[in-house]
Write a protein that holds these residues in place. Structure first.
Motif, PDB file in Angstrom:
ATOM      1  N   GLY A   1       0.748  -1.205  -0.080  1.00  0.00           N
ATOM      2  CA  GLY A   1      -0.031  -0.212   0.030  1.00  0.00           C
ATOM      3  C   GLY A   1       0.781   1.343  -0.005  1.00  0.00           C
ATOM      4  N   ARG A   2       2.064   1.069  -0.297  1.00  0.00           N
ATOM      5  CA  ARG A   2       2.980   2.443  -0.365  1.00  0.00           C
ATOM      6  C   ARG A   2       3.074   2.790  -1.857  1.00  0.00           C
ATOM      7  N   TYR A   3       2.218   3.243  -2.527  1.00  0.00           N
ATOM      8  CA  TYR A   3       1.797   3.592  -3.745  1.00  0.00           C
ATOM      9  C   TYR A   3       2.789   4.559  -4.141  1.00  0.00           C
ATOM     10  N   ALA A   4       2.959   5.529  -3.557  1.00  0.00           N
ATOM     11  CA  ALA A   4       4.022   6.898  -4.238  1.00  0.00           C
ATOM     12  C   ALA A   4       5.424   6.003  -4.407  1.00  0.00           C
ATOM     13  N   GLU A   5       5.843   5.538  -3.219  1.00  0.00           N
ATOM     14  CA  GLU A   5       7.262   4.807  -3.429  1.00  0.00           C
ATOM     15  C   GLU A   5       7.043   3.954  -4.565  1.00  0.00           C
ATOM     16  N   ALA A   6       5.991   3.123  -4.532  1.00  0.00           N
ATOM     17  CA  ALA A   6       6.166   1.915  -5.872  1.00  0.00           C
ATOM     18  C   ALA A   6       6.053   2.583  -6.982  1.00  0.00           C
ATOM     19  N   GLU A   7       5.250   3.612  -7.131  1.00  0.00           N
ATOM     20  CA  GLU A   7       5.125   4.525  -8.415  1.00  0.00           C
ATOM     21  C   GLU A   7       6.439   4.966  -8.765  1.00  0.00           C
ATOM     22  N   ALA A   8       7.287   5.494  -8.003  1.00  0.00           N
ATOM     23  CA  ALA A   8       8.780   5.846  -8.296  1.00  0.00           C
ATOM     24  C   ALA A   8       9.585   4.843  -8.672  1.00  0.00           C
ATOM     25  N   ARG A   9       9.658   3.559  -8.039  1.00  0.00           N
ATOM     26  CA  ARG A   9      10.306   2.602  -8.376  1.00  0.00           C
ATOM     27  C   ARG A   9       9.893   2.156  -9.886  1.00  0.00           C
ATOM     28  N   PHE A  10       8.679   2.003 -10.125  1.00  0.00           N
ATOM     29  CA  PHE A  10       8.203   1.681 -11.520  1.00  0.00           C
ATOM     30  C   PHE A  10       8.629   2.747 -12.549  1.00  0.00           C
ATOM     31  N   ASP A  11       8.692   3.922 -12.346  1.00  0.00           N
ATOM     32  CA  ASP A  11       9.066   4.862 -13.080  1.00  0.00           C
ATOM     33  C   ASP A  11      10.544   4.624 -13.552  1.00  0.00           C
ATOM     34  N   GLU A  12      11.441   4.267 -12.415  1.00  0.00           N
ATOM     35  CA  GLU A  12      12.830   4.000 -12.871  1.00  0.00           C
ATOM     36  C   GLU A  12      12.829   2.695 -13.779  1.00  0.00           C
ATOM     37  N   ALA A  13      11.979   1.742 -13.395  1.00  0.00           N
ATOM     38  CA  ALA A  13      12.037   0.318 -13.959  1.00  0.00           C
ATOM     39  C   ALA A  13      11.667   0.460 -15.504  1.00  0.00           C
ATOM     40  N   ILE A  14      10.693   1.302 -15.701  1.00  0.00           N
ATOM     41  CA  ILE A  14      10.043   1.559 -16.891  1.00  0.00           C
ATOM     42  C   ILE A  14      11.307   2.317 -17.793  1.00  0.00           C
ATOM     43  N   GLY A  15      12.196   3.127 -17.219  1.00  0.00           N
ATOM     44  CA  GLY A  15      13.183   3.799 -17.889  1.00  0.00           C
ATOM     45  C   GLY A  15      14.375   2.899 -18.251  1.00  0.00           C
ATOM     46  N   GLU A  16      14.221   1.738 -17.511  1.00  0.00           N
ATOM     47  CA  GLU A  16      15.267   0.859 -17.794  1.00  0.00           C
ATOM     48  C   GLU A  16      14.883  -0.386 -18.902  1.00  0.00           C
ATOM     49  N   THR A  17      13.546  -0.686 -18.813  1.00  0.00           N
ATOM     50  CA  THR A  17      12.873  -1.602 -19.640  1.00  0.00           C
ATOM     51  C   THR A  17      11.609  -1.151 -20.470  1.00  0.00           C
ATOM     52  N   PRO A  18      11.607  -0.224 -21.262  1.00  0.00           N
ATOM     53  CA  PRO A  18      10.387   0.504 -21.623  1.00  0.00           C
ATOM     54  C   PRO A  18       9.471  -0.353 -22.221  1.00  0.00           C
ATOM     55  N   GLY A  19       9.776  -1.526 -22.736  1.00  0.00           N
ATOM     56  CA  GLY A  19       8.886  -2.427 -23.409  1.00  0.00           C
ATOM     57  C   GLY A  19       8.175  -3.591 -22.455  1.00  0.00           C
ATOM     58  N   ASN A  20       8.376  -3.277 -21.289  1.00  0.00           N
ATOM     59  CA  ASN A  20       7.599  -4.341 -20.249  1.00  0.00           C
ATOM     60  C   ASN A  20       6.400  -3.909 -20.037  1.00  0.00           C
ATOM     61  N   PHE A  21       5.352  -4.693 -20.594  1.00  0.00           N
ATOM     62  CA  PHE A  21       3.940  -4.296 -20.046  1.00  0.00           C
ATOM     63  C   PHE A  21       3.614  -4.327 -18.844  1.00  0.00           C
ATOM     64  N   VAL A  22       4.022  -5.307 -18.124  1.00  0.00           N
ATOM     65  CA  VAL A  22       3.810  -5.503 -16.568  1.00  0.00           C
ATOM     66  C   VAL A  22       4.397  -4.188 -16.007  1.00  0.00           C
ATOM     67  N   LEU A  23       5.264  -3.797 -16.127  1.00  0.00           N
ATOM     68  CA  LEU A  23       5.731  -2.468 -15.519  1.00  0.00           C
ATOM     69  C   LEU A  23       4.536  -1.117 -15.509  1.00  0.00           C
ATOM     70  N   TYR A  24       4.052  -0.963 -16.633  1.00  0.00           N
ATOM     71  CA  TYR A  24       3.008  -0.354 -17.081  1.00  0.00           C
ATOM     72  C   TYR A  24       1.810  -0.587 -16.091  1.00  0.00           C
ATOM     73  N   ARG A  25       1.531  -1.991 -16.196  1.00  0.00           N
ATOM     74  CA  ARG A  25       0.292  -2.165 -15.509  1.00  0.00           C
ATOM     75  C   ARG A  25       0.452  -1.850 -13.840  1.00  0.00           C
ATOM     76  N   LEU A  26       1.591  -2.339 -13.344  1.00  0.00           N
ATOM     77  CA  LEU A  26       1.917  -1.933 -12.202  1.00  0.00           C
ATOM     78  C   LEU A  26       2.081  -0.381 -11.769  1.00  0.00           C
ATOM     79  N   ARG A  27       2.412   0.217 -12.598  1.00  0.00           N
ATOM     80  CA  ARG A  27       2.461   1.678 -12.186  1.00  0.00           C
ATOM     81  C   ARG A  27       0.960   2.269 -12.449  1.00  0.00           C
ATOM     82  N   GLY A  28       0.178   1.787 -13.476  1.00  0.00           N
ATOM     83  CA  GLY A  28      -1.118   2.098 -13.593  1.00  0.00           C
ATOM     84  C   GLY A  28      -1.912   1.907 -12.383  1.00  0.00           C
ATOM     85  N   ASN A  29      -1.752   0.663 -11.963  1.00  0.00           N
ATOM     86  CA  ASN A  29      -2.270   0.330 -10.669  1.00  0.00           C
ATOM     87  C   ASN A  29      -2.049   1.118  -9.309  1.00  0.00           C
ATOM     88  N   CYS A  30      -0.721   1.560  -9.440  1.00  0.00           N
ATOM     89  CA  CYS A  30      -0.390   2.787  -8.433  1.00  0.00           C
ATOM     90  C   CYS A  30      -1.305   3.864  -8.404  1.00  0.00           C
TER      91      CYS A  30
END
Length: 191
Positions: A120-149
């Motif tokens: 439930g730490r959505y802001a922190e999770a979103e920041a991690r997913f921002d970083e991860a998407i920057g590393e692997t922008p073609g990973n749909f799971v990361l967009y789904r998880l950030r969207g969920n946040c």
């Protein structure tokens, strides 16, 4: 959810052999690769008793516990049970980062973000997913998880955009499609 760990990849720890047999750290890695999570955890903890500043073994321990948490979640165990294991995983992963100099580790952003989201730490999770998407922008799971946040934080237009991207990257992922529909509904409701 197991795909999460596959994306993080196997631990990249150097294999060392001694005349007496495999190095204890390598034994822990081998146990993890065999999916023998109990042995991997036990061996990692034993190694940390003698080498508490071993960044890579903390990373391994975090990934072992992350895998255990995912297994508990997949078996629909009580939320409190798998969340406790995820928190242990998070502690180990953050300790690995601390030992590496404190900066977020690119190879851990996905796993750490998932644990933060589940906790439930959505802001922190979103920041991690921002970083991860920057590393692997073609990973749909990361967009789904950030969207969920972003859904959880009430940021519906941004959530809809992330989830639209997740669907574009993998139209067969029903979870992304359902979350995208929910985000569009909430955008339409003016919420």
């Amino acid at each position: 959810m197991v795909a999460l760990l596959l994306l993080a990849g196997p631990p990249t720890l150097g294999a060392r052999q001694s005349p007496q047999g495999p190095h204890p750290r390598q034994e822990a890695i081998t146990a993890f690769q065999r999916n023998d999570l109990e042995s991997a955890e036990r061996l990692s903890l034993a190694w940390l008793e003698t080498q508490p500043h071993d960044e890579e073994i903390h990373r391994l321990l975090g990934m072992v516990r992350m895998t255990k948490g995912l297994a508990l979640e997949a078996r629909e165990r009580p939320r409190s049970e798998y969340l406790a294991v995820y928190r242990q995983a998070l502690d180990a992963l953050l300790e690995a980062e601390r030992l590496a100099g404190g900066a977020p580790r690119p190879d851990l952003n996905h796993a750490v973000g998932y644990v933060l989201l589940t906790d439930g730490r959505y802001a922190e999770a979103e920041a991690r997913f921002d970083e991860a998407i920057g590393e692997t922008p073609g990973n749909f799971v990361l967009y789904r998880l950030r969207g969920n946040c972003r859904l959880e934080r009430g940021r519906y237009p941004e959530a809809a955009a992330d989830l639209r991207k997740a669907v574009a990257l993998n139209a067969r992922d029903w979870t992304s499609r359902v979350l995208h529909a929910r985000a569009l509904y909430l955008v339409g409701q003016g919420q």
